[in-house]
Scaffold this motif. Structure first.
Motif, PDB file in Angstrom:
ATOM      1  N   GLY A  73       3.947   9.630  -6.300  1.00 26.76           N
ATOM      2  CA  GLY A  73       4.949  10.626  -5.934  1.00 26.76           C
ATOM      3  C   GLY A  73       6.175  10.659  -6.815  1.00 26.76           C
ATOM      4  N   SER A  74       6.179   9.878  -7.890  1.00 21.99           N
ATOM      5  CA  SER A  74       7.389   9.822  -8.715  1.00 21.99           C
ATOM      6  C   SER A  74       7.421  10.896  -9.801  1.00 21.99           C
ATOM      7  CB  SER A  74       7.510   8.434  -9.354  1.00 21.99           C
ATOM      8  OG  SER A  74       6.385   8.175 -10.172  1.00 21.99           O
ATOM      9  N   GLY A  75       6.344  11.656  -9.944  1.00 24.41           N
ATOM     10  CA  GLY A  75       6.300  12.695 -10.966  1.00 24.41           C
ATOM     11  C   GLY A  75       6.917  13.995 -10.477  1.00 24.41           C
ATOM     12  N   PRO A  76       6.929  15.003 -11.331  1.00 27.41           N
ATOM     13  CA  PRO A  76       7.452  16.314 -10.929  1.00 27.41           C
ATOM     14  C   PRO A  76       6.578  16.930  -9.827  1.00 27.41           C
ATOM     15  CG  PRO A  76       7.117  16.204 -13.317  1.00 27.41           C
ATOM     16  CD  PRO A  76       6.538  14.967 -12.727  1.00 27.41           C
ATOM     17  N   ALA A  77       7.212  17.612  -8.900  1.00 28.06           N
ATOM     18  CA  ALA A  77       6.505  18.181  -7.748  1.00 28.06           C
ATOM     19  C   ALA A  77       5.480  19.238  -8.148  1.00 28.06           C
ATOM     20  CB  ALA A  77       7.508  18.770  -6.761  1.00 28.06           C
ATOM     21  N   ASP A  78       5.707  19.935  -9.242  1.00 27.04           N
ATOM     22  CA  ASP A  78       4.744  20.968  -9.648  1.00 27.04           C
ATOM     23  C   ASP A  78       3.446  20.373 -10.223  1.00 27.04           C
ATOM     24  OD1 ASP A  78       6.030  20.052 -11.915  1.00 27.04           O
ATOM     25  OD2 ASP A  78       6.191  22.020 -12.858  1.00 27.04           O
ATOM     26  N   GLU A  79       3.419  19.050 -10.442  1.00 25.93           N
ATOM     27  CA  GLU A  79       2.212  18.386 -10.935  1.00 25.93           C
ATOM     28  C   GLU A  79       1.443  17.658  -9.832  1.00 25.93           C
ATOM     29  OE1 GLU A  79       3.241  15.841 -14.189  1.00 25.93           O
ATOM     30  OE2 GLU A  79       4.129  17.470 -15.355  1.00 25.93           O
TER      31      GLU A  79
ATOM     32  N   TRP B 206       0.852  -1.206   0.000  1.00 25.36           N
ATOM     33  CA  TRP B 206       0.000   0.000   0.000  1.00 25.36           C
ATOM     34  C   TRP B 206       0.881   1.248   0.000  1.00 25.36           C
ATOM     35  CZ3 TRP B 206      -5.429   0.915   0.606  1.00 25.36           C
ATOM     36  CH2 TRP B 206      -5.759   2.239   0.906  1.00 25.36           C
ATOM     37  N   TRP B 207       1.800   1.299   0.960  1.00 25.65           N
ATOM     38  CA  TRP B 207       2.656   2.475   1.102  1.00 25.65           C
ATOM     39  C   TRP B 207       3.500   2.682  -0.152  1.00 25.65           C
ATOM     40  CZ3 TRP B 207       7.963   2.823   0.957  1.00 25.65           C
ATOM     41  CH2 TRP B 207       8.478   4.082   1.245  1.00 25.65           C
ATOM     42  N   PHE B 208       4.171   1.645  -0.599  1.00 24.57           N
ATOM     43  CA  PHE B 208       5.059   1.753  -1.760  1.00 24.57           C
ATOM     44  C   PHE B 208       4.289   2.142  -3.013  1.00 24.57           C
ATOM     45  CE2 PHE B 208       7.622   0.229  -5.279  1.00 24.57           C
ATOM     46  CZ  PHE B 208       8.894   0.620  -4.905  1.00 24.57           C
ATOM     47  N   GLY B 209       3.130   1.516  -3.210  1.00 26.60           N
ATOM     48  CA  GLY B 209       2.330   1.803  -4.400  1.00 26.60           C
ATOM     49  C   GLY B 209       1.908   3.258  -4.487  1.00 26.60           C
TER      50      GLY B 209
ATOM     51  N   SER C 230      -0.510   7.352   1.013  1.00 27.58           N
ATOM     52  CA  SER C 230       0.438   6.341   1.499  1.00 27.58           C
ATOM     53  C   SER C 230       0.583   6.354   3.016  1.00 27.58           C
ATOM     54  CB  SER C 230       1.810   6.521   0.845  1.00 27.58           C
ATOM     55  OG  SER C 230       2.400   7.743   1.238  1.00 27.58           O
ATOM     56  N   CYS C 231       0.614   7.535   3.624  1.00 24.64           N
ATOM     57  CA  CYS C 231       0.883   7.614   5.063  1.00 24.64           C
ATOM     58  C   CYS C 231      -0.365   7.831   5.914  1.00 24.64           C
ATOM     59  CB  CYS C 231       1.901   8.719   5.333  1.00 24.64           C
ATOM     60  SG  CYS C 231       3.501   8.390   4.580  1.00 24.64           S
ATOM     61  N   VAL C 232      -1.183   8.798   5.582  1.00 22.73           N
ATOM     62  CA  VAL C 232      -2.348   9.114   6.414  1.00 22.73           C
ATOM     63  C   VAL C 232      -3.443   8.056   6.226  1.00 22.73           C
ATOM     64  CG1 VAL C 232      -4.111  10.841   6.937  1.00 22.73           C
ATOM     65  CG2 VAL C 232      -1.794  11.572   6.365  1.00 22.73           C
ATOM     66  N   ALA C 233      -3.894   7.877   4.992  1.00 19.14           N
ATOM     67  CA  ALA C 233      -4.941   6.886   4.740  1.00 19.14           C
ATOM     68  C   ALA C 233      -4.426   5.475   5.010  1.00 19.14           C
ATOM     69  CB  ALA C 233      -5.447   7.001   3.310  1.00 19.14           C
ATOM     70  N   GLY C 234      -3.158   5.216   4.679  1.00 13.92           N
ATOM     71  CA  GLY C 234      -2.569   3.905   4.946  1.00 13.92           C
ATOM     72  C   GLY C 234      -2.567   3.569   6.425  1.00 13.92           C
ATOM     73  N   PHE C 235      -2.274   4.555   7.266  1.00 15.41           N
ATOM     74  CA  PHE C 235      -2.306   4.349   8.714  1.00 15.41           C
ATOM     75  C   PHE C 235      -3.717   4.002   9.175  1.00 15.41           C
ATOM     76  CE2 PHE C 235      -3.167   6.152  12.918  1.00 15.41           C
ATOM     77  CZ  PHE C 235      -2.320   5.374  13.677  1.00 15.41           C
ATOM     78  N   ILE C 236      -4.692   4.740   8.685  1.00 19.58           N
ATOM     79  CA  ILE C 236      -6.090   4.497   9.081  1.00 19.58           C
ATOM     80  C   ILE C 236      -6.538   3.104   8.624  1.00 19.58           C
ATOM     81  CG2 ILE C 236      -8.475   5.257   8.716  1.00 19.58           C
ATOM     82  CD1 ILE C 236      -7.279   8.155   8.531  1.00 19.58           C
ATOM     83  N   VAL C 237      -6.209   2.735   7.398  1.00 17.95           N
ATOM     84  CA  VAL C 237      -6.566   1.410   6.881  1.00 17.95           C
ATOM     85  C   VAL C 237      -5.906   0.316   7.720  1.00 17.95           C
ATOM     86  CG1 VAL C 237      -6.234  -0.171   4.922  1.00 17.95           C
ATOM     87  CG2 VAL C 237      -7.073   2.142   4.534  1.00 17.95           C
ATOM     88  N   MET C 238      -4.643   0.501   8.074  1.00 23.42           N
ATOM     89  CA  MET C 238      -3.945  -0.516   8.863  1.00 23.42           C
ATOM     90  C   MET C 238      -4.505  -0.626  10.269  1.00 23.42           C
ATOM     91  SD  MET C 238      -2.092  -2.161   6.895  1.00 23.42           S
ATOM     92  CE  MET C 238      -1.452  -3.220   8.165  1.00 23.42           C
TER      93      MET C 238
END
Length: 93
Positions: free
Chosen positions: A41-47, A32-35, A61-69
């Motif tokens: 998050g692998s694209g340019p930051a301005d997008e 979940w986190w890695f995906g 990855s972090c907020v929703a992933g924590f809640i799901v876990m």
């Protein structure tokens, strides 16, 4: 202690099953986190798109992933794990 004695104790079967459930939850959490982290998050930051002021990849990855876990671990403990006595031979007096 006789070699292989723990195989006869049913507590070890329960503990092994619960350990596999834990490993499954850890693997799900990592995927979940890695995906989300590297997928979004692998694209340019301005997008980036934002949710509640956070980059969407971080939110998912972090907020929703924590809640799901938290929900998954709570459900696993409540419905899949069993109460097992620590004393050899059954319930405590």
């Amino acid at each position: 202690m006789k070699k292989g004695k723990h195989k006869k104790d049913p507590r070890f079967k329960i503990a092994e099953r619960e350990a596999w459930i834990g490993i499954g939850l850890v693997l799900f959490n990592f995927i979940w986190w890695f995906g989300f982290a590297y997928g979004m998050g692998s694209g340019p930051a301005d997008e980036y798109t934002y949710i509640m002021g956070l980059p969407a990849w971080f939110f998912w990855s972090c907020v929703a992933g924590f809640i799901v876990m938290v929900i998954l671990v709570t459900a696993a403990v409540k419905f899949l794990f069993k109460e097992v006595p620590f004393e050899e031979g059954g319930e405590s007096e």
